[in-house]
Design an enzyme around this catalytic site. Structure first.
Site, PDB file in Angstrom:
ATOM      1  N   ASP A  82      41.476 -73.907  -5.113  1.00  0.00           N
ATOM      2  CA  ASP A  82      40.039 -73.736  -5.120  1.00  0.00           C
ATOM      3  C   ASP A  82      39.525 -74.172  -3.728  1.00  0.00           C
ATOM      4  O   ASP A  82      40.278 -74.783  -2.955  1.00  0.00           O
ATOM      5  CB  ASP A  82      39.470 -74.647  -6.222  1.00  0.00           C
ATOM      6  CG  ASP A  82      37.977 -74.761  -6.164  1.00  0.00           C
ATOM      7  OD1 ASP A  82      37.311 -73.726  -6.183  1.00  0.00           O
ATOM      8  OD2 ASP A  82      37.455 -75.905  -6.074  1.00  0.00           O
ATOM      9  N   ASP A  84      35.573 -75.121  -2.680  1.00  0.00           N
ATOM     10  CA  ASP A  84      34.517 -76.144  -2.656  1.00  0.00           C
ATOM     11  C   ASP A  84      34.918 -77.379  -3.441  1.00  0.00           C
ATOM     12  O   ASP A  84      35.290 -77.302  -4.622  1.00  0.00           O
ATOM     13  CB  ASP A  84      33.223 -75.585  -3.267  1.00  0.00           C
ATOM     14  CG  ASP A  84      32.568 -74.552  -2.370  1.00  0.00           C
ATOM     15  OD1 ASP A  84      32.486 -74.774  -1.164  1.00  0.00           O
ATOM     16  OD2 ASP A  84      32.157 -73.494  -2.907  1.00  0.00           O
ATOM     17  N   GLU A 129      27.203 -77.703 -15.284  1.00  0.00           N
ATOM     18  CA  GLU A 129      28.582 -77.438 -14.848  1.00  0.00           C
ATOM     19  C   GLU A 129      29.504 -78.621 -15.154  1.00  0.00           C
ATOM     20  O   GLU A 129      30.638 -78.446 -15.592  1.00  0.00           O
ATOM     21  CB  GLU A 129      28.596 -77.132 -13.329  1.00  0.00           C
ATOM     22  CG  GLU A 129      29.999 -76.892 -12.791  1.00  0.00           C
ATOM     23  CD  GLU A 129      30.098 -76.843 -11.261  1.00  0.00           C
ATOM     24  OE1 GLU A 129      29.124 -76.470 -10.582  1.00  0.00           O
ATOM     25  OE2 GLU A 129      31.174 -77.182 -10.745  1.00  0.00           O
ATOM     26  N   SER A 197      37.936 -68.825  -4.816  1.00  0.00           N
ATOM     27  CA  SER A 197      36.682 -69.578  -4.823  1.00  0.00           C
ATOM     28  C   SER A 197      35.510 -68.814  -5.435  1.00  0.00           C
ATOM     29  O   SER A 197      35.312 -67.627  -5.166  1.00  0.00           O
ATOM     30  CB  SER A 197      36.328 -69.944  -3.372  1.00  0.00           C
ATOM     31  OG  SER A 197      35.028 -70.455  -3.313  1.00  0.00           O
ATOM     32  N   ALA A 198      34.729 -69.541  -6.208  1.00  0.00           N
ATOM     33  CA  ALA A 198      33.480 -68.985  -6.725  1.00  0.00           C
ATOM     34  C   ALA A 198      32.344 -69.191  -5.714  1.00  0.00           C
ATOM     35  O   ALA A 198      31.182 -68.943  -6.002  1.00  0.00           O
ATOM     36  CB  ALA A 198      33.131 -69.650  -8.051  1.00  0.00           C
ATOM     37  N   LYS A 246      37.610 -67.412 -13.515  1.00  0.00           N
ATOM     38  CA  LYS A 246      38.678 -67.222 -12.534  1.00  0.00           C
ATOM     39  C   LYS A 246      39.882 -66.501 -13.158  1.00  0.00           C
ATOM     40  O   LYS A 246      40.644 -65.857 -12.459  1.00  0.00           O
ATOM     41  CB  LYS A 246      39.059 -68.550 -11.881  1.00  0.00           C
ATOM     42  CG  LYS A 246      37.931 -69.054 -10.961  1.00  0.00           C
ATOM     43  CD  LYS A 246      38.342 -70.160 -10.031  1.00  0.00           C
ATOM     44  CE  LYS A 246      37.184 -70.515  -9.087  1.00  0.00           C
ATOM     45  NZ  LYS A 246      37.513 -71.574  -8.133  1.00  0.00           N
ATOM     46  N   ASP A 271      39.166 -78.615  -8.664  1.00  0.00           N
ATOM     47  CA  ASP A 271      38.305 -79.764  -8.984  1.00  0.00           C
ATOM     48  C   ASP A 271      37.519 -79.528 -10.264  1.00  0.00           C
ATOM     49  O   ASP A 271      36.761 -80.404 -10.697  1.00  0.00           O
ATOM     50  CB  ASP A 271      37.331 -80.085  -7.839  1.00  0.00           C
ATOM     51  CG  ASP A 271      36.158 -79.147  -7.811  1.00  0.00           C
ATOM     52  OD1 ASP A 271      36.376 -77.932  -7.629  1.00  0.00           O
ATOM     53  OD2 ASP A 271      35.012 -79.601  -8.005  1.00  0.00           O
TER      54      ASP A 271
HETATM   55  P1  TMP Z   1      34.472 -73.157  -5.786  1.00  0.00           P
HETATM   56  O1  TMP Z   1      35.023 -72.215  -6.830  1.00  0.00           O
HETATM   57  O2  TMP Z   1      35.033 -72.868  -4.420  1.00  0.00           O
HETATM   58  O3  TMP Z   1      34.592 -74.585  -6.163  1.00  0.00           O
HETATM   59  O4  TMP Z   1      32.876 -72.846  -5.652  1.00  0.00           O
HETATM   60  C1  TMP Z   1      31.981 -73.024  -6.675  1.00  0.00           C
HETATM   61  C2  TMP Z   1      31.003 -74.131  -6.446  1.00  0.00           C
HETATM   62  O5  TMP Z   1      29.787 -73.594  -5.888  1.00  0.00           O
HETATM   63  C3  TMP Z   1      30.572 -74.791  -7.749  1.00  0.00           C
HETATM   64  O6  TMP Z   1      31.034 -76.128  -7.811  1.00  0.00           O
HETATM   65  C4  TMP Z   1      29.063 -74.789  -7.726  1.00  0.00           C
HETATM   66  C5  TMP Z   1      28.696 -74.406  -6.330  1.00  0.00           C
HETATM   67  N1  TMP Z   1      27.411 -73.674  -6.230  1.00  0.00           N
HETATM   68  C6  TMP Z   1      26.417 -74.226  -5.423  1.00  0.00           C
HETATM   69  O7  TMP Z   1      26.605 -75.292  -4.824  1.00  0.00           O
HETATM   70  N2  TMP Z   1      25.220 -73.571  -5.303  1.00  0.00           N
HETATM   71  C7  TMP Z   1      24.963 -72.382  -5.934  1.00  0.00           C
HETATM   72  O8  TMP Z   1      23.861 -71.811  -5.796  1.00  0.00           O
HETATM   73  C8  TMP Z   1      26.002 -71.832  -6.763  1.00  0.00           C
HETATM   74  C9  TMP Z   1      25.772 -70.535  -7.485  1.00  0.00           C
HETATM   75  C10 TMP Z   1      27.215 -72.511  -6.855  1.00  0.00           C
HETATM   76 MG    MG Z   2      35.413 -76.374  -6.622  1.00  0.00          MG
END
Ligand code: TMP
Ligand code: MG
Length: 333
Positions: A82, A84, A129, A197-198, A246, A271
Site C-alpha cells: 500500500d 499512504d 474508515e 493505492s487508493a 482492493k 496499514d
Molecule cells: P492508500 O490506499 O494508499 O492507503 O490511500 C488511501 C488513503 O487516502 C486512505 O487512508 C484515506 C486517504 N484519503 C484522504 O486522505 N483524503 C481523501 O479525500 C480520500 C478520498 C482518501
Molecule cells: Mg494506506
C-alpha cells in the site's frame, strides 16, 4: 496499471521533502550481524525483535513462512505494498503527514473553498474508515461516497497536470525512513514491487520520482487522473479504487499477476485491513508474509490487526522490519 519504463532515473531531481536526506545512511537499512553461533533465523529475529513496537501473534508461524520463502529463493518473491501511511509516514515531529489526496488538498492548485470542503469530508469519513465497531459492509458505501465526493470536488478545480510536480515538491510528503534501502535493494535484486493505492496515482508517482526511487521494478495500481488535451483534469480514469475494494482492483489486473506467475511468494505491506486483499490476484500463491502498520486507534484495533497481519508495527515510523525481511530473503540464498 502503470509500469515505470525508465531504465535510469533522470539526474538530480529534488527530493519531495528537503528533510528526507535520501542519501544519508539510515539506521533502518539492516546491517549484517556477524555471529557464527547464531543461525540465520536467530540473527533475523534478534534483528527485528529489537524493534520494541513489533508484535506477532504467532512467532512460530512467521518463522515457518519465512523458512518456506527462504527455501524457495528470492526469484520467487514479489512485494505488494500500500502507499499512504504504509510507505509514507503517518506522523513527523508530532504532526500528521499528508496522504496523496492531502498533498493536492493543501496545494495552491485548489481553491480555499474546495480545501474547506475536502477537510469536511476528511473529518466526516476518516473516523469511519478507522472505526473498529463498524463492519466492512457498513463502511463500504460510505467509503465509496467519500472517494466519489472528493474526486468530484477535485475535478471541478480544473487542476493542471503541469502543477502536480510543484504540489508534491511543496508538500510535506515523507516516505518512511529506510525507504532508500527498500526501493534500491528490491530493484538491485529484480524483485517486483507493486504499489497498490487508493490514493492518486499521478501524485504517488511524483513522490517516488522526486525521491529518485521510481525504479523499473515498480508498478502502480491506483486512481489515475484523466487530463484533456490542454492538460486540465477532466475525470479520473477507470474503476475507482477505495480502501475496501482492493480485491476487485487486483482481479482487474490479472495480466500483471499472470506475468509474475512464477513469483508465488509474497511480502505484503499495509496499514488498513482493506490492504489484506491486495494480493488476491496472485496466481498459485505458496506463502504470504503480511506486515501491518497500526498507526491510529491502537487499543481498539490491535487485536484485529494481530489476527490479520503476521507482524504488526504499532506507531512505528520506519521500514526497518520490511527491510530486515527483504535482506534475510535475498542474502540467505
Ligand atoms: P492508500 O490506499 O494508499 O492507503 O490511500 C488511501 C488513503 O487516502 C486512505 O487512508 C484515506 C486517504 N484519503 C484522504 O486522505 N483524503 C481523501 O479525500 C480520500 C478520498 C482518501
Ligand atoms: Mg494506506
Amino acid at each position: 496499471m502503470r509500469k515505470n519504463k525508465n531504465k535510469r532515473q533522470p539526474a538530480k531531481r529534488k527530493a519531495a521533502s528537503q528533510t528526507q536526506n535520501s542519501k544519508r545512511p539510515c539506521s533502518d537499512s539492516p546491517k549484517r550481524t556477524e555471529n557464527p553461533q547464531l543461525t540465520p533465523f536467530e540473527i533475523f529475529f534478534k534483528e527485528i525483535e529489537k524493534f520494541s513496537k513489533l508484535h506477532m501473534k504467532d512467532r512460530d508461524r512467521v518463522q515457518e513462512i519465512l523458512q518456506s520463502m527462504q527455501k524457495a529463493g528470492s526469484k520467487t518473491l514479489q512485494v505488494i505494498s500500500d502507499f499512504d501511511m504504509t510507505l509514507t509516514r503517518f506522523e513527523y515531529n508530532g504532526k500528521r503527514c499528508p496522504t496523496c489526496h492531502n498533498i493536492l488538498e493543501r496545494s495552491d492548485a485548489i481553491s480555499s473553498d474546495c480545501k474547506k470542503k475536502l477537510q469536511e469530508l476528511l473529518d466526516k469519513y476518516y473516523p469511519i474508515e478507522i472505526d473498529s465497531t463498524l463492519s466492512v459492509e457498513e463502511k463500504l458505501p460510505l467509503m465509496v461516497e467519500w472517494w466519489t465526493k472528493a474526486h468530484e470536488l477535485l475535478v471541478n478545480q480544473k487542476i493542471k497536470k503541469a502543477g502536480l510536480a510543484k504540489a508534491v515538491k511543496d508538500s510535506e510528503a515523507k516516505l518512511r525512513d529506510g525507504y532508500q534501502y527498500f526501493f534500491d535493494h528490491l530493484n538491485e535484486h529484480s524483485i517486483p514491487l507493486l504499489i497498490f493505492s487508493a490514493g492518486i496515482g499521478d501524485i504517488l508517482e511524483e513522490v517516488i520520482r522526486q525521491t529518485e526511487v521510481f525504479h523499473p521494478n515498480v508498478k502502480v495500481i491506483s486512481n489515475y487522473m484523466d487530463f484533456d488535451e490542454s492538460g486540465v483534469l477532466k475525470a479520473f480514469k477507470g474503476e475507482l479504487i477505495h480502501i475496501y475494494n482492493k480485491k476487485e482492483g487486483a482481479l482487474l489486473n490479472t495480466g500483471h499477476f499472470q506475468e509474475l506467475r512464477t513469483r508465488t511468494n509474497v511480502l505484503l505491506l499495509g496499514d488498513s485491513l482493506g490492504d489484506l486483499n491486495m494480493a488476491d490476484g496472485v496466481q498459485d500463491m505458496e506463502n504470504i508474509l503480511k506486515i501491518g502498520f497500526l498507526n491510529d486507534k491502537v487499543e481498539e484495533r490491535k487485536q484485529s490487526y494481530l489476527d490479520s497481519y503476521d507482524i504488526v508495527l504499532i506507531k512505528h515510523e520506519t521500514l526497518g522490519v520490511p527491510n530486515a525481511v527483504i535482506r534475510f530473503l535475498t542474502d540467505s540464498n
